[in-house]
Design an enzyme around this catalytic site. Structure first.
Site, PDB file in Angstrom:
ATOM      1  CE  LYS A 114      -4.367  -1.724   1.848  1.00 44.46           C
ATOM      2  NZ  LYS A 114      -5.345  -1.656   2.956  1.00 44.46           N
ATOM      3  CE  LYS A 196      -7.282 -11.377  -3.791  1.00 45.96           C
ATOM      4  NZ  LYS A 196      -6.909 -10.788  -2.533  1.00 45.96           N
ATOM      5  CE  LYS A 199     -12.184  -2.438  -3.318  1.00 43.80           C
ATOM      6  NZ  LYS A 199     -12.657  -2.273  -1.968  1.00 43.80           N
TER       7      LYS A 199
END
Ligand code: TRP
Length: 334
Positions: A114, A196, A199
């Protein structure tokens, strides 16, 4: 509460969820809820570790509450609440910070990922994220934590902090175990099956959102990337077909062998349609029910209010114990 083991889990209200989130979390929650004293949270404080638009965060929180309910979380049986409604989460985070070392947090995989993704906003909260998550779990004397594989490292830290605190101050926290669903439910992108399903993919055909309607779901599966050859069997050389089989099995609770037998001799087209219809049969009713619930904000507020009251009582007991153990003078009452 009855004498059952305690289960805790949470989801961040940070935007649309995919069928990967459904399989990895909500589906298991519903299945497990009656075997445990279950506590489910909307981890809104966690979302603040990356930049949020306040109005969107509010909307996402209601969306997620309605989704929990639409997926069959029973607010009478389980405790369903918003993390920020129970102050003990932030309070225990502070105490746990004092038994956690910066090195433990800076080497977390998710923090490193992140930090790269949000280079302009590497804040202390992002680093402290796993400590808040440990507080979530430890406040409820949790036995079992259903989580996705990506949260395993965070659960490990919660266990380490519980053990460390107990060693330093005496037995206080139960040390929780993880629960990882049987289909490790690693759902891959429909467009690039070696990645993966996410969204945030810019290709909307690559993922199935919990907000997709029946026709959209079926259309996306029809377009899913498949592999060369024609047999419907799982193998490393066939990531596309393997992913579709995984999804099919996860939605039907069939074994891989059963699914392969069922589609033996069938073409890719028929197979993709069958997977699409199977997923749509589950997801479309959930979407409709979620939208129905969303129209009644008062109902959602009342569910979350009673959830927060129940959570507060449970969490308050642990927090009081912790404050006492570390030597904080209790505030005089009355
Ligand atoms: N970090 C989790 C996720 O993004 C959400 C979460 C917050 C959580 N607190 C938790 C999960 C406590 C399990 C237990 O998936």
């Amino acid at each position: 509460m009855e004498d059952k083991k305690i289960l805790f889990s949470a989801i961040q209200p940070s935007g649309i969820l995919t069928i990967g989130n459904y399989l990895g979390a909500l589906k298991n929650f519903r299945k497990l809820q009656s075997d445990y004293n279950s506590v489910f949270s909307l981890a809104d404080l966690h979302t603040l570790t990356v930049r949020q638009d306040p109005a969107v965060l509010r909307k996402n929180t209601y969306e997620l509450a309605a989704l929990y309910l639409a997926c069959g979380i029973d607010p009478e049986e389980s405790v369903l609440f918003v993390q920020s409604h129970v102050a003990a989460h932030a309070e225990l985070t502070w105490i746990l910070n004092t038994v956690c070392y910066p090195g433990e947090l800076s080497r977390m995989t998710q923090f490193k990922d992140k930090s790269l993704k949000h280079e302009d906003n590497v804040n202390m909260g992002l680093m402290d994220y796993p400590v808040l998550m440990a507080a979530d779990i430890l406040l409820y004397q949790t036995d079992l934590v259903p989580i996705g594989a990506d949260q395993k490292q965070h659960l490990e830290l919660a266990r380490d902090l519980a053990i460390r605190f107990n060693n330093r101050y005496g037995e206080t926290f139960r040390v929780p175990e993880g629960y990882f669903g049987k289909t490790a439910a690693r759902v891959m992108s429909l467009a690039e099956p070696d990645r993966k399903m996410s969204k945030s993919d810019s290709n909307l055909n690559a993922f199935i959102s919990m907000n997709d309607d029946r026709d959209t779901i079926i259309r996306k599966f029809k377009r899913a990337v498949t592999d060369s050859g024609s047999s419907i069997t799982a193998s490393p050389e066939k990531p596309g077909i393997t992913n579709l089989l995984t999804v099919y099995c996860a939605f039907t609770d069939k074994s891989l062998k059963e699914a392969e037998d069922e589609f033996e001799g069938k073409g890719y087209g028929d197979f993709k349609l069958a997977v699409g219809e199977t997923v749509a049969d589950v997801i479309d009713p959930i979407r409709l029910e979620k939208n129905r619930i969303l129209e009644d904000k008062q109902y959602i507020d009342s569910v979350l209010k009673s959830g927060a009251e129940r959570a507060e009582r449970l969490a308050g007991r642990t927090l009081a114990k912790v404050y006492k153990k570390v030597g904080l003078v209790p505030r005089a009452r009355g």
